[in-house]
Design an enzyme around this catalytic site. Structure first.
Site, short mmCIF file in Angstrom:
data_model
loop_
_atom_site.label_atom_id
_atom_site.label_comp_id
_atom_site.label_asym_id
_atom_site.label_seq_id
_atom_site.Cartn_x
_atom_site.Cartn_y
_atom_site.Cartn_z
N CYS A 337 0.80 -1.24 0.00
CA CYS A 337 0.00 0.00 0.00
C CYS A 337 0.83 1.29 0.00
O CYS A 337 0.45 2.24 -0.70
CB CYS A 337 -1.02 -0.01 1.12
SG CYS A 337 -0.57 -0.89 2.59
N ARG A 366 7.66 -10.95 5.26
CA ARG A 366 7.49 -10.66 6.68
C ARG A 366 8.15 -11.76 7.50
O ARG A 366 8.08 -12.94 7.14
CB ARG A 366 6.00 -10.56 7.04
CG ARG A 366 5.30 -9.42 6.31
CD ARG A 366 3.83 -9.33 6.64
NE ARG A 366 3.15 -8.42 5.72
CZ ARG A 366 1.84 -8.25 5.67
NH1 ARG A 366 1.06 -8.93 6.48
NH2 ARG A 366 1.30 -7.40 4.80
N GLN A 384 0.51 -11.14 -2.67
CA GLN A 384 -0.86 -10.68 -2.43
C GLN A 384 -1.50 -10.24 -3.74
O GLN A 384 -0.85 -9.59 -4.56
CB GLN A 384 -0.85 -9.51 -1.45
CG GLN A 384 -0.40 -9.86 -0.05
CD GLN A 384 -0.39 -8.64 0.86
OE1 GLN A 384 0.20 -7.62 0.52
NE2 GLN A 384 -1.05 -8.74 1.99
N ASP A 386 -3.16 -7.77 -4.46
CA ASP A 386 -3.43 -6.50 -3.79
C ASP A 386 -3.99 -5.47 -4.76
O ASP A 386 -3.61 -5.42 -5.92
CB ASP A 386 -2.12 -5.95 -3.21
CG ASP A 386 -2.28 -5.46 -1.79
OD1 ASP A 386 -3.43 -5.33 -1.35
OD2 ASP A 386 -1.26 -5.20 -1.14
N HIS A 388 -5.65 -1.19 -4.51
CA HIS A 388 -6.04 -0.04 -3.69
C HIS A 388 -6.87 0.90 -4.54
O HIS A 388 -6.47 1.27 -5.66
CB HIS A 388 -4.79 0.64 -3.13
CG HIS A 388 -4.02 -0.26 -2.22
ND1 HIS A 388 -2.96 -1.02 -2.67
CD2 HIS A 388 -4.19 -0.55 -0.91
CE1 HIS A 388 -2.49 -1.74 -1.66
NE2 HIS A 388 -3.21 -1.47 -0.58
N LYS A 472 -12.46 -3.20 8.70
CA LYS A 472 -12.36 -4.07 7.53
C LYS A 472 -13.48 -5.11 7.53
O LYS A 472 -14.17 -5.32 8.53
CB LYS A 472 -11.00 -4.76 7.48
CG LYS A 472 -10.65 -5.57 8.74
CD LYS A 472 -9.26 -6.17 8.62
CE LYS A 472 -8.92 -6.97 9.88
NZ LYS A 472 -7.70 -7.76 9.73
N HIS A 518 -8.48 -0.82 0.64
CA HIS A 518 -7.55 -1.94 0.39
C HIS A 518 -8.40 -3.19 0.14
O HIS A 518 -9.38 -3.41 0.83
CB HIS A 518 -6.68 -2.22 1.62
CG HIS A 518 -5.95 -1.04 2.17
ND1 HIS A 518 -4.58 -0.97 2.22
CD2 HIS A 518 -6.40 0.11 2.74
CE1 HIS A 518 -4.21 0.16 2.79
NE2 HIS A 518 -5.30 0.84 3.12
#
Length: 651
Positions: A337, A366, A384, A386, A388, A472, A518
């Site tokens: 992000c 991570r 991910q 992902d 946005h 979320k 997100h």
């Protein structure tokens, strides 16, 4: 008199001091016999606790997950009583309920504990359960609690008491056992009819490797022996479906100590599977108006300081990478992000440009402790899906609903048709955990709640489960074995646009902050593939299977025809292998079945002479002979049905 509101909306009047058990008894004796605890104004308490003011009350039984949690936490206390009877001077850490079962961390004073000890503990637990001992709650002053555990010599309980104050300390006793515990508990031990210890492991006290390692004993209990037997059968089925086992058998992925723990290596078949998933979502995203982007695998430490991630998650990141001259610091990218915020910021934006939807299959890293790594479900490097969305305030709800539609489309196409949407909000008692203004949080939470309601989703609300920057919607998916997995997620964020000073020019010619959404329907490709493997036991939908067909010539004499057939099918975008090994056809068929290849095309003298294929379907057997044109038409029909068959979702 007080008013009690029940889950069906009915209101009944009772004398002040009535208990949840008494409320149940007023409804029916059968219900009262099965009540494990009560949920009073949102708080789970003992069924015997007095209710002294108007309240909403839910009576919890074994059919409720919160009822099961109380049952299993009480079982942890029962196990502790059994351990104390069998192993004098044992000391106790913590014994929480889990999603399935419970554990207790214990210090056995240097004595070893193994599966050889399970049977004796199980027998003792059942003996104690039959005594029908009540779980009795007692509030105690801090000094009394300290005195009790000092005399007992249990330094772990003393450590827990150290952080508590008067008015917060309760003891629970059953039989000859007393424990420091907030509760709640079931009425008495006789509810526990079936016991099984599952595993034993080591665990550092308070999760700190500098502390002493305790023995963690896992167990599970049930109110009926039949349910334990069914659960153990389910575990056996789960072992057969274990994605680590099937991933190896189906040649999808592997791990290498030299590469590093928690860093999966995707093999050719697994890569094909992964790429098909990506192509499937990319196509859906293009239709939904997303623009693809690519960002680096590393980012300046300052990027994550600005976003707030470094402060919150710095300990979960890998150590910063410094340039040779030590003038710059970088991190392996822990999330995408902040990078997308900088893409948004790369040029001036107008209200006419919004919503701006940026999508990336971005690999992030991570740090997970080695003991927490587990196949593809817990790794150190993962990708991910992902995206946005940067939008105006008046667009948030519409965009959120569109994302819900996309998530459900993905789930339904892959056979995940039973799911619950978890609305994850702030903990109102601990707002310091979160960043941003209350007003923004309230708007974001309202948008999520309204969107979920309009889509008719089955929802649960969890306080304290929000991300630090915003609330979320998490999708909790049930697999074929009834296990719950958290997969897709959608989050509303007013904080990152503020931290990155993102702007757009409004119709009023003034500068405004966009809102950021997100979203990740898969969550991560690694975890999603792991869950998908276990859900379908490796029998992937036809459109997704890495190898859709296996061409099996009966002997070398028919290899030329088999090669021509294979080449033609590949040109028609029908993926698969040709097994030209010098093996009997029975062995080739068995191997194709083991590898769960959907269709086997067997060719021999008749097929080669007449331009036919003999078709077998995995798990179904012989489908007869077809021309190549007939098989291609049949295959396309089967592929379309494999995408369309899951159109009705249970949500």
């Amino acid at each position: 008199m007080i008013k009690i509101t029940l889950p069906d909306g009915s209101v009944r009047e009772f004398e002040s001091g009535i208990s949840g058990y008494d409320v149940a008894l007023s409804i029916s004796e059968g219900l009262a016999r099965n009540v494990l605890a009560a949920k009073v104004n949102g708080q789970v308490v003992d069924a015997s606790r007095p209710i002294t003011q108007d309240a909403t009350v839910q009576l919890l039984t074994w059919n409720d997950q919160e009822g099961k949690a109380v049952f299993w936490h009480s079982s942890a206390h029962l196990m502790a009583e059994a351990l104390e009877a069998l192993f004098p001077n044992v000391k106790f850490g913590i014994g929480p309920a889990l999603e399935n079962g419970y554990y207790y961390d214990v210090d056995l004073g240097g004595r070893s504990f193994s599966q050889d000890d399970f049977e004796a503990v199980e027998a003792k637990m059942l003996e104690l359960a039959r005594a029908k001992s009540e779980y009795v709650r007692k509030e105690v002053p801090k000094q009394e609690a300290i005195a009790y555990f000092t005399e007992k010599g249990d330094e772990y309980k003393l450590d827990l008491i150290d952080g508590l104050e008067d008015g917060q300390i309760t003891f629970y006793s059953q039989g000859n056992f007393t424990d420091l515990c907030r509760g709640p508990h079931i009425p008495n031990t006789s509810f526990i009819k079936a016991v099984k210890l599952m595993n034993v492991a080591g665990a550092y006290w308070r999760g700190d490797q500098n502390n002493k390692q305790l023995t963690r004993i896992y167990g599970i209990t049930f109110p009926k022996d039949k349910e334990l037997k069914e659960y153990l059968m389910l575990l056996e089925e789960a072992k057969k479906r274990d994605h680590r086992k099937l991933g190896k058998e189906l040649e999808l992925f592997t791990f290498s100590e030299k590469v590093g723990m928690g860093l999966p290596l995707w093999l050719p078949k697994g890569t094909t599977l992964r790429e098909r998933l990506e192509q499937f979502l990319r196509k859906a995203q293009v239709k939904a108006g997303y623009s693809p982007v690519v960002t680096p695998h590393i980012g300046s430490k300052e990027l994550y300081v600005t976003s707030g991630h470094y402060e919150k998650y710095g300990a979960d990141s890998f150590q910063p990478i410094k340039t040779p001259d030590a003038t710059e610091e970088f991190l392996l990218k822990p999330m995408n992000c902040p990078h997308h915020c900088e893409i948004y910021k790369s040029k001036p934006r107008s209200y006419k440009d919004l919503p701006l939807r940026l999508a990336e299959f971005g690999t992030v890293y991570r740090y997970e402790q080695s003991g927490e790594l587990h196949g593809l479900t817990r790794v150190r490097g993962f990708t991910q899906d992902d995206a946005h969305i940067f939008c105006r305030n008046d667009q948030v709800k519409e965009e959120f609903i569109k994302v819900i539609d996309l998530v459900l489309y993905v789930f339904n196409a892959l056979g995940f048709t039973d799911y619950t949407a978890q609305i994850s909000l702030r903990d109102p008692e601990n707002k310091a955990k979160y960043i941003g203004a209350d007003e923004d949080w309230e708007k974001a939470e309202a948008a999520i709640i309204e969107s979920a309601h309009e889509k008719g989703l089955r929802t649960v609300t969890e306080l304290g489960e929000a991300a630090f920057y915003g609330p979320k919607l998490d999708f909790m998916v049930k697999d074929a074995l009834g296990r719950k997995w958290q997969l897709g997620t959608i989050q509303v964020d007013y904080q990152l646009p503020e931290r990155f000073k993102l702007e757009y020019t409004g119709a009023d010619n003034q500068k405004h902050r966009p809102v950021m959404i997100h979203r990740a329907p898969f969550g991560s490709l690694e975890r999603f593939v792991a869950v998908l493997i276990e859900h379908c036991a490796g029998n992937f939908p036809l459109w997704l299977a890495p190898d859709q067909i296996a061409v099996l010539p009966i002997s070398e004499k028919y290899a030329d025809y088999a090669h021509e057939l294979h080449a033609r099918l590949m040109e028609s975008d029908i993926r698969g292998i040709m097994d030209n090994r010098d093996e009997k056809i029975g062995r080739k068929i068995r191997d194709a079945e083991v590898h769960k290849i959907p269709f086997m095309l067997i060719v021999g003298e008749k097929e080669a002479a007449e331009g036919l294929v003999s078709v077998r379907k995995h798990g179904h057997g012989d489908l007869g002979s077809m021309t190549i044109d007939e098989f291609e038409a049949f295959f396309k029909k089967e592929t379309a049905e494999s995408l369309a068959q899951n159109t009705v979702a249970k949500h």
